[in-house]
Design a protein around this motif. Structure first.
Motif, short mmCIF file in Angstrom:
data_model
loop_
_atom_site.label_atom_id
_atom_site.label_comp_id
_atom_site.label_asym_id
_atom_site.label_seq_id
_atom_site.Cartn_x
_atom_site.Cartn_y
_atom_site.Cartn_z
N LEU A 24 6.13 51.63 84.49
CA LEU A 24 5.11 51.23 83.51
C LEU A 24 5.60 51.48 82.09
O LEU A 24 5.47 50.62 81.21
N ALA A 25 6.18 52.65 81.86
CA ALA A 25 6.67 52.99 80.53
C ALA A 25 7.78 52.02 80.11
O ALA A 25 7.85 51.62 78.93
N ALA A 26 8.64 51.63 81.04
CA ALA A 26 9.72 50.71 80.71
C ALA A 26 9.18 49.35 80.28
O ALA A 26 9.67 48.75 79.31
N ALA A 27 8.17 48.86 80.99
CA ALA A 27 7.60 47.56 80.64
C ALA A 27 6.95 47.62 79.26
O ALA A 27 7.12 46.70 78.44
N ILE A 28 6.21 48.69 78.99
CA ILE A 28 5.60 48.84 77.68
C ILE A 28 6.67 48.91 76.60
O ILE A 28 6.57 48.29 75.54
N GLY A 29 7.75 49.63 76.89
CA GLY A 29 8.85 49.78 75.93
C GLY A 29 9.54 48.46 75.62
O GLY A 29 9.92 48.21 74.47
N ARG A 30 9.69 47.62 76.62
CA ARG A 30 10.34 46.31 76.40
C ARG A 30 9.54 45.47 75.42
O ARG A 30 10.11 44.90 74.48
N SER A 31 8.24 45.40 75.62
CA SER A 31 7.43 44.61 74.70
C SER A 31 7.44 45.22 73.30
O SER A 31 7.55 44.50 72.30
N ASP A 32 7.29 46.54 73.23
CA ASP A 32 7.32 47.22 71.93
C ASP A 32 8.59 46.86 71.17
O ASP A 32 8.55 46.56 69.97
N SER A 33 9.69 46.90 71.87
CA SER A 33 10.98 46.64 71.27
C SER A 33 11.08 45.23 70.71
O SER A 33 11.49 45.03 69.55
N ALA A 86 1.15 55.88 80.79
CA ALA A 86 2.60 55.75 80.87
C ALA A 86 3.32 56.97 80.30
O ALA A 86 4.54 57.02 80.24
N GLY A 87 2.53 57.96 79.85
CA GLY A 87 3.13 59.20 79.41
C GLY A 87 3.39 59.33 77.92
O GLY A 87 4.05 60.27 77.49
N THR A 88 2.89 58.40 77.11
CA THR A 88 3.09 58.49 75.66
C THR A 88 2.46 59.77 75.14
O THR A 88 1.30 60.06 75.43
N PRO A 89 3.22 60.57 74.37
CA PRO A 89 2.67 61.83 73.89
C PRO A 89 1.47 61.62 72.97
O PRO A 89 1.38 60.62 72.25
N ARG A 90 0.59 62.59 73.00
CA ARG A 90 -0.65 62.53 72.24
C ARG A 90 -0.45 62.28 70.76
O ARG A 90 -1.15 61.44 70.16
N PRO A 91 0.48 62.98 70.08
CA PRO A 91 0.67 62.72 68.64
C PRO A 91 1.03 61.26 68.36
O PRO A 91 0.61 60.70 67.35
N GLU A 92 1.80 60.66 69.27
CA GLU A 92 2.17 59.27 69.07
C GLU A 92 0.94 58.36 69.23
O GLU A 92 0.78 57.39 68.49
N LEU A 93 0.09 58.68 70.18
CA LEU A 93 -1.14 57.91 70.35
C LEU A 93 -2.02 58.03 69.10
O LEU A 93 -2.62 57.05 68.65
#
Lengths: 208, 208
Positions: free
Chosen positions: A131-140, B181-188
């Motif tokens: 899930l994190a990887a998919a979110i990261g791809r779009s963010d990038s 997806a595990g994004t840290p709280r400060p980033e959120l």
DNA sequence: TTCATTTTGTACCGCTTCGCAAAAAATTAA
DNA sequence: TTAATTTTTTGCGAAGCGGTACAAAATGAA
């Protein structure tokens, strides 16, 4: 070059078709609620054959998602980096996403990652990483596009490109959830159009 | 008024505490991956007791979510409708959401609806309705606030309040997925802050 | 024709899942 | 003390789940 005839029983499945069928099941039911029997029925492969060909259940899912990403990547990349107009490019990007979030016959499936595995992502690190990887791809992708836009003067030079990219990613996340909740396609299109327009307004784009 | 002593074996569970514990399980594992045995362990109630007290698995989930909604509603409503500053109110609203998306010891759980049942929502109409209802509740709150803002001159009178509300809802959807997806709280927190600022910018708010 | 190889299918396994019937426990009423 | 009532626990059953061992099938090689 002529391929050498192979001994043994001929393979009866087509790997690509099987992964497509499998992804259909995961997208309709969710990851955990999709059983190996569901995948077997959809792919016309018995469970031992699935196992031999692709590995365990999560491997099947991961390979199906990888293939989906490859298939959908080109149109999205084209929209962002080959369409000169930022607005048109973003509109095309989200049009491609909305198209991908519905099946051929209009079934609202959402994203095969965002909409399908978020439930399991907290407890299972491997699934969470996917899930994190998919979110990261779009963010990038989106961040790169907005950086180019700022450098090219399409938006204010001092615009918060990370914030703007996150806003655009938020639209994608929202579309995935809304499609999954049954929001009709025209409404998703309207939401996306308004969102893009407002993001550009916030970004200080020339015309909106 | 004195309550009449009831006959029979005294009840050993506290309904509210049991629902809280059950929701904890659903939020950690996802809906389908949470079994009645998981719920039984967490609530200290045997399966027949769970069934007698709350109904089937989905009923347990739904009642737990209803209780969660009631608990979190007041702070969100206060932020939106009692804080005079639109910006401060939106910031407080999303601060409340981010707080709710983490457990007491910082575990990133996300939203008990958006993050937990989207997988199952497409195939199960009852679950799909629950997801749609949760999305609708947030949409409603945010749209009402933005309408008031436009009428009160806090944003441009002709601002697209539906579009702006959908953008704010998209932030909530995005936070739910990113937490999962595990994004840290400060980033959120940073994402939320930037998003609100940019939405207000797009809305034509006086200061930003 | 038999053998070797590759793939598919059958059968089985151990465990998990949800739900329920009935017994047991813990109370108050008679 | 016994009976009635409410709740909890034990035990059970049917079906589902992911995975594997091995037999069967379908090919080309010898």
């Amino acid at each position: 070059m002529k391929s050498k005839p192979t001994r043994g029983r001929p393979r009866e499945y087509d790997p690509e078709a099987a992964l497509t069928a499998a992804l259909g099941e995961f997208r309709r039911r969710g990851y955990t609620a999709t059983s190996l029997d569901h995948l077997s029925d959809a792919t016309k492969m018995a469970r031992p054959s699935l196992y031999a060909a692709f590995g365990n259940k999560f491997e099947i899912y991961r390979r199906a998602v990888t293939r989906y990403s490859e298939q959908t990547a080109e149109r999205r990349r084209h929209a962002l980096f080959e369409e000169p107009s930022l607005q048109k490019g973003l509109e095309d990007y989200f049009a491609a996403i909305i198209d991908a979030y519905f099946s051929g016959d209009g079934e609202p499936l959402g994203c095969p990652v965002l909409s399908v595995i978020s439930g399991e992502a907290a407890a299972d690190p491997v699934i969470g990483a996917e899930l994190a990887a998919a979110i990261g791809r779009s963010d990038s992708l989106l961040q790169r596009r907005m950086t180019i836009a700022a450098e090219a003067g399409e938006i204010a030079a001092d615009a918060d490109v990370r914030g703007l990219a996150a806003m655009l990613a938020a639209l994608q996340h929202s579309l995935a959830l809304r499609a999954r909740a049954g929001t009709p396609r025209p409404e998703l299109i309207a939401i996306a159009r308004a969102h893009v327009a407002l993001v550009l307004k916030a970004a200080g784009a020339g015309r909106s």
